[in-house]
Design an enzyme around this catalytic site. Structure first.
Site, PDB file in Angstrom:
ATOM      1  N   HIS A 126       0.828  -1.211   0.000  1.00 53.63           N
ATOM      2  CA  HIS A 126       0.000   0.000   0.000  1.00 53.63           C
ATOM      3  C   HIS A 126       0.858   1.253   0.000  1.00 53.63           C
ATOM      4  CE1 HIS A 126      -3.359   2.657   1.411  1.00 53.63           C
ATOM      5  NE2 HIS A 126      -2.365   3.248   2.050  1.00 53.63           N
ATOM      6  N   GLU A 127       1.868   1.278   0.853  1.00 54.22           N
ATOM      7  CA  GLU A 127       2.711   2.473   0.961  1.00 54.22           C
ATOM      8  C   GLU A 127       3.557   2.678  -0.294  1.00 54.22           C
ATOM      9  OE1 GLU A 127       2.375   4.743   3.269  1.00 54.22           O
ATOM     10  OE2 GLU A 127       0.796   3.484   4.083  1.00 54.22           O
ATOM     11  N   GLU A 136      -5.853   6.999  -1.017  1.00 54.17           N
ATOM     12  CA  GLU A 136      -5.767   5.815  -0.170  1.00 54.17           C
ATOM     13  C   GLU A 136      -6.368   4.600  -0.873  1.00 54.17           C
ATOM     14  OE1 GLU A 136      -4.024   5.596   2.321  1.00 54.17           O
ATOM     15  OE2 GLU A 136      -3.725   7.635   3.006  1.00 54.17           O
ATOM     16  N   HIS A 169       1.564   4.390  -2.968  1.00 48.62           N
ATOM     17  CA  HIS A 169       1.529   5.859  -2.914  1.00 48.62           C
ATOM     18  C   HIS A 169       2.675   6.455  -3.731  1.00 48.62           C
ATOM     19  CE1 HIS A 169      -1.739   6.719  -0.207  1.00 48.62           C
ATOM     20  NE2 HIS A 169      -1.238   6.004   0.779  1.00 48.62           N
TER      21      HIS A 169
END
Length: 261
Positions: free
Chosen positions: A120-121, A182, A124
């Site tokens: 997920h990070e 997100e 980004h």
């Protein structure tokens, strides 16, 4: 400079700043990526000098093993640091930097759950969300000044710069990613972890655990601006058939991570 000239210049900036995210979404990005990367590098150096770094060999090997498998799918050299911090948090910065708190390491049950967080990070970063947010919130002239300001994070301008990178809470200032960002990072992250051979179904378990943990008196920084737990889990369930197919392809290609906590 008259109003007409300003309008023309702004229109030119808008035209030349069009970009497309990994999910196909149109973005407005006009900050040079190398400058945003430089800000990420400086912010990460600041964090390493101000926060206690975890030296536990087993915990670092666990996190590094997962991060290596994830970042192998995107390429580049990534620095990974485990910070001695009990909060449930992790982040990735422009410039290929990944930070994971020991609280997050302690909370996960297995490699797949932490892979969903790291994926997920990294999502980004791949989607250039920091750059997009800066481009949306700041003019180019102010953005350039922030490159110098990030070296002094305790100043007002420096805190703004750090917060725009996504680690503002480290300095008591939070300017979070939007829920759109997100959700997009969730999509990219699940795809990344599956391509690396991790079980994407554990991403749902991870967010269920995070939801349960967030019911306490202390809010979880990592979840402060994310979509609601129910919405996130529903969205992930929709992605599962495709993600499972990607995991099976990864296993067939010999990608079987074995990162031991």
């Amino acid at each position: 400079m008259n109003i007409r000239t300003i309008i023309i210049l702004l229109m030119l900036v808008m035209i030349t700043a069009c970009a497309t995210s990994p999910t196909g979404r149109s973005q407005l990005i006009f900050m040079p990526d190398d400058e945003v990367d430089a800000m990420g590098l400086q912010a990460f150096d600041n964090l390493k000098s101000e926060k206690l770094i975890n030296r536990n060999v087993q915990e670092n090997a666990f996190v590094q093993c997962i991060a290596d498998a994830i970042t192998r799918e995107v390429g580049g050299n990534w620095e990974v640091v485990v910070f001695e911090d009990e909060t449930l948090n992790a982040f990735a910065l422009p410039g290929n930097k990944i930070g994971v708190h020991t609280g997050m390491v302690d909370m996960v049950d297995n490699q797949d759950q932490l892979a969903s967080v790291i994926g997920h990070e990294v999502g980004h970063v791949l989607a250039r969300h920091s750059n997009e947010r800066m481009s949306q919130k700041l003019g180019a002239q102010v953005g350039v000044s922030l490159i110098a300001a990030v070296a002094a994070p305790q100043t007002a301008l420096g805190q703004t710069a750090v917060s725009l990178l996504g680690v503002g809470a480290q300095y008591g200032v939070i300017m979070p990613f939007s829920r759109l960002h997100e959700s997009e990072a969730d999509d990219i992250g699940v795809e990344l972890m599956a391509k690396a051979g991790f079980d994407p179904r554990e991403s749902i378990t991870l967010w269920q655990k995070m939801a349960q943990a967030s019911q306490g008196a202390q809010p979880i920084e990592f979840l402060s601006t994310h979509p609601s737990h129910g919405t996130r889990i529903e969205d992930l369930q929709v992605l599962m058939p495709e993600a499972m197919a990607l995991m099976q392809q990864a296993h067939a290609a010999g990608k079987n991570p074995r990162c031991v906590k």
